[in-house]
Design an enzyme around this catalytic site. Sequence first.
Site, PDB file in Angstrom:
ATOM      1  N   TYR A 249      63.640  57.839  32.755  1.00  0.00           N
ATOM      2  CA  TYR A 249      63.707  59.258  33.148  1.00  0.00           C
ATOM      3  C   TYR A 249      65.153  59.639  33.454  1.00  0.00           C
ATOM      4  O   TYR A 249      65.676  60.623  32.914  1.00  0.00           O
ATOM      5  CB  TYR A 249      62.822  59.455  34.380  1.00  0.00           C
TER       6      TYR A 249
ATOM      7  N   TYR B  82      59.201  75.432  15.518  1.00  0.00           N
ATOM      8  CA  TYR B  82      59.278  76.725  14.830  1.00  0.00           C
ATOM      9  C   TYR B  82      58.701  77.807  15.739  1.00  0.00           C
ATOM     10  O   TYR B  82      57.565  77.687  16.194  1.00  0.00           O
ATOM     11  CB  TYR B  82      58.500  76.680  13.507  1.00  0.00           C
TER      12      TYR B  82
ATOM     13  N   ASN C  68      52.397  70.085  25.018  1.00  0.00           N
ATOM     14  CA  ASN C  68      51.445  69.223  24.288  1.00  0.00           C
ATOM     15  C   ASN C  68      50.404  68.620  25.242  1.00  0.00           C
ATOM     16  O   ASN C  68      49.680  67.713  24.856  1.00  0.00           O
ATOM     17  CB  ASN C  68      52.187  68.115  23.527  1.00  0.00           C
TER      18      ASN C  68
HETATM   19  P1  NAD Z   1      54.702  68.419  34.931  1.00  0.00           P
HETATM   20  O1  NAD Z   1      54.342  67.033  34.485  1.00  0.00           O
HETATM   21  O2  NAD Z   1      53.727  69.181  35.742  1.00  0.00           O
HETATM   22  O3  NAD Z   1      55.079  69.323  33.670  1.00  0.00           O
HETATM   23  C1  NAD Z   1      55.721  68.828  32.529  1.00  0.00           C
HETATM   24  C2  NAD Z   1      55.061  69.458  31.308  1.00  0.00           C
HETATM   25  O4  NAD Z   1      55.736  69.012  30.116  1.00  0.00           O
HETATM   26  C3  NAD Z   1      53.584  69.064  31.152  1.00  0.00           C
HETATM   27  O5  NAD Z   1      52.791  70.205  30.987  1.00  0.00           O
HETATM   28  C4  NAD Z   1      53.580  68.177  29.894  1.00  0.00           C
HETATM   29  O6  NAD Z   1      52.355  68.241  29.205  1.00  0.00           O
HETATM   30  C5  NAD Z   1      54.754  68.758  29.124  1.00  0.00           C
HETATM   31  N1  NAD Z   1      55.313  67.839  28.134  1.00  0.00           N
HETATM   32  C6  NAD Z   1      55.712  66.562  28.292  1.00  0.00           C
HETATM   33  N2  NAD Z   1      56.165  66.046  27.147  1.00  0.00           N
HETATM   34  C7  NAD Z   1      56.070  67.043  26.216  1.00  0.00           C
HETATM   35  C8  NAD Z   1      56.375  67.126  24.827  1.00  0.00           C
HETATM   36  N3  NAD Z   1      56.900  66.084  24.147  1.00  0.00           N
HETATM   37  N4  NAD Z   1      56.148  68.300  24.182  1.00  0.00           N
HETATM   38  C9  NAD Z   1      55.622  69.376  24.842  1.00  0.00           C
HETATM   39  N5  NAD Z   1      55.300  69.336  26.150  1.00  0.00           N
HETATM   40  C10 NAD Z   1      55.520  68.180  26.827  1.00  0.00           C
HETATM   41  O7  NAD Z   1      56.097  68.299  35.708  1.00  0.00           O
HETATM   42  P2  NAD Z   1      56.906  69.383  36.542  1.00  0.00           P
HETATM   43  O8  NAD Z   1      56.981  68.921  37.934  1.00  0.00           O
HETATM   44  O9  NAD Z   1      56.402  70.736  36.265  1.00  0.00           O
HETATM   45  O10 NAD Z   1      58.356  69.212  35.912  1.00  0.00           O
HETATM   46  C11 NAD Z   1      58.854  70.135  34.960  1.00  0.00           C
HETATM   47  C12 NAD Z   1      60.310  69.835  34.650  1.00  0.00           C
HETATM   48  O11 NAD Z   1      61.092  69.914  35.849  1.00  0.00           O
HETATM   49  C13 NAD Z   1      60.548  68.447  34.060  1.00  0.00           C
HETATM   50  O12 NAD Z   1      61.534  68.529  33.062  1.00  0.00           O
HETATM   51  C14 NAD Z   1      61.065  67.656  35.240  1.00  0.00           C
HETATM   52  O13 NAD Z   1      61.900  66.611  34.845  1.00  0.00           O
HETATM   53  C15 NAD Z   1      61.811  68.717  36.042  1.00  0.00           C
HETATM   54  N6  NAD Z   1      61.881  68.354  37.470  1.00  0.00           N
HETATM   55  C16 NAD Z   1      60.803  68.547  38.285  1.00  0.00           C
HETATM   56  C17 NAD Z   1      60.903  68.168  39.622  1.00  0.00           C
HETATM   57  C18 NAD Z   1      59.766  68.393  40.592  1.00  0.00           C
HETATM   58  O14 NAD Z   1      59.911  68.043  41.773  1.00  0.00           O
HETATM   59  N7  NAD Z   1      58.660  68.960  40.207  1.00  0.00           N
HETATM   60  C19 NAD Z   1      62.083  67.584  40.113  1.00  0.00           C
HETATM   61  C20 NAD Z   1      63.135  67.386  39.233  1.00  0.00           C
HETATM   62  C21 NAD Z   1      63.031  67.799  37.909  1.00  0.00           C
END
Ligand code: NAD
Length: 319
Positions: free
Chosen positions: A145, A62, A32
């Site tokens: 978180y 969906y 989103n």
């Molecule tokens: P990011 O913010 O770049 O990507 C997250 C994506 O999720 C974004 O594109 C955002 O628009 C989308 N999003 C958020 N809420 C949403 C919703 N309700 N519906 C649809 N899309 C939604 O972050 P990232 O670093 O790519 O992290 C991705 C995943 O990996 C996350 O779940 C995060 O918790 C996990 N994670 C990342 C790290 C890291 O170091 N990058 C570490 C631990 C966990």
Amino acid sequence: MRVLITGAAGFLGSHLCDRFLADGHEVVGMDNFLTGSPDNLAHLIGEPRFRFIEHDVTNYIYVEGPLDGVLHFASPASPVDYLEFPIQTLKVGSLGTHKTLGLAKKKGARYLLASTSEVYGDPQVHPQPESYWGHVNPIGPRGVYDEAKRFAEAMTMAYHRYHGVDVRIVRIFNTYGPRMRPYDGRVVSNFIVQALRGEPLTVYGDGSQTRSFCYVSDEVEGIYRLFMSDAQGPVNIGNPAEFTMVELAQLVIEATGSTSSIEFRPLPTDDPKVRRPDITRAREELGWEPQVSLADGLRRTIPYFRKLVEEQGAVARAL
Ligand code: NAD
Ligand code: UDP
């Protein structure tokens, strides 16, 4: 295989789309754009095995046609982002996990949850093995978180035990690389952008707190192998080489050739003092370990940020 990746327009989600497509699979990306950007998927326009659906995964999902896998990566991930969007963070970790698990159950698909080292909180066991239950403040600002991800793990295991859904859980440790937002507030992006702009690097606290940084290609390879494996229960994927924030600042200054100084700022509430993954499970069960050192990873990441900073400079000069 045909897989759904939520959070596809984000940093990790977009790299994961590339990884599945590179192996010949079909990918449906969903996002989103809360913290992600269409720019991260622009290179996939015209790719016949990729399809994108703009959707908030906290609402009913969906997807037409069969799915072999659902990988739930949607969630703000930078502390600055999840403090700005606390309710959305709780909702995507809870309702979003519920909706994506429901979809996996309906389609008979394998499910992979993107969990995090934050489930260990401010850890009292170091390094952190998967068996450690963690030390989290549920009512502190980071609780939105940490607790959402802990709930997401519990929900994932409940769907496995009660509904027989085939599940994987990856606990991701700090990952960095191209496609991070320059101002997403995470330490690697902050330091690189500050160094390239010749501004002081903002070290929070006294900079003695540690993190273990994994380059994105290593992280994505570990996640891909976990998805394809039979490993049950959570698996840590991260690089165990551990650095203090002062050491990281010095490395970034060196790697960018910057003349920036270091400036100390207050430490955010509940900021973990140490963090390092025990990756014994990943080594033994996935045959995985990181290949890219922090110095190498920084060298691969800096050109991406340099281009963005130069473009911003050009826009500012034109105004
Ligand atoms: P990011 O913010 O770049 O990507 C997250 C994506 O999720 C974004 O594109 C955002 O628009 C989308 N999003 C958020 N809420 C949403 C919703 N309700 N519906 C649809 N899309 C939604 O972050 P990232 O670093 O790519 O992290 C991705 C995943 O990996 C996350 O779940 C995060 O918790 C996990 N994670 C990342 C790290 C890291 O170091 N990058 C570490 C631990 C966990
Ligand atoms: N940090 C810092 N300066 C910054 C941003 C972050 O010193 O400009 C510190 C932060 O306090 C934490 C570490 O760097 O100790 C990692 O922060 P990040 O936001 O990248 O992720 P976290 O591991 O805390 O989720």
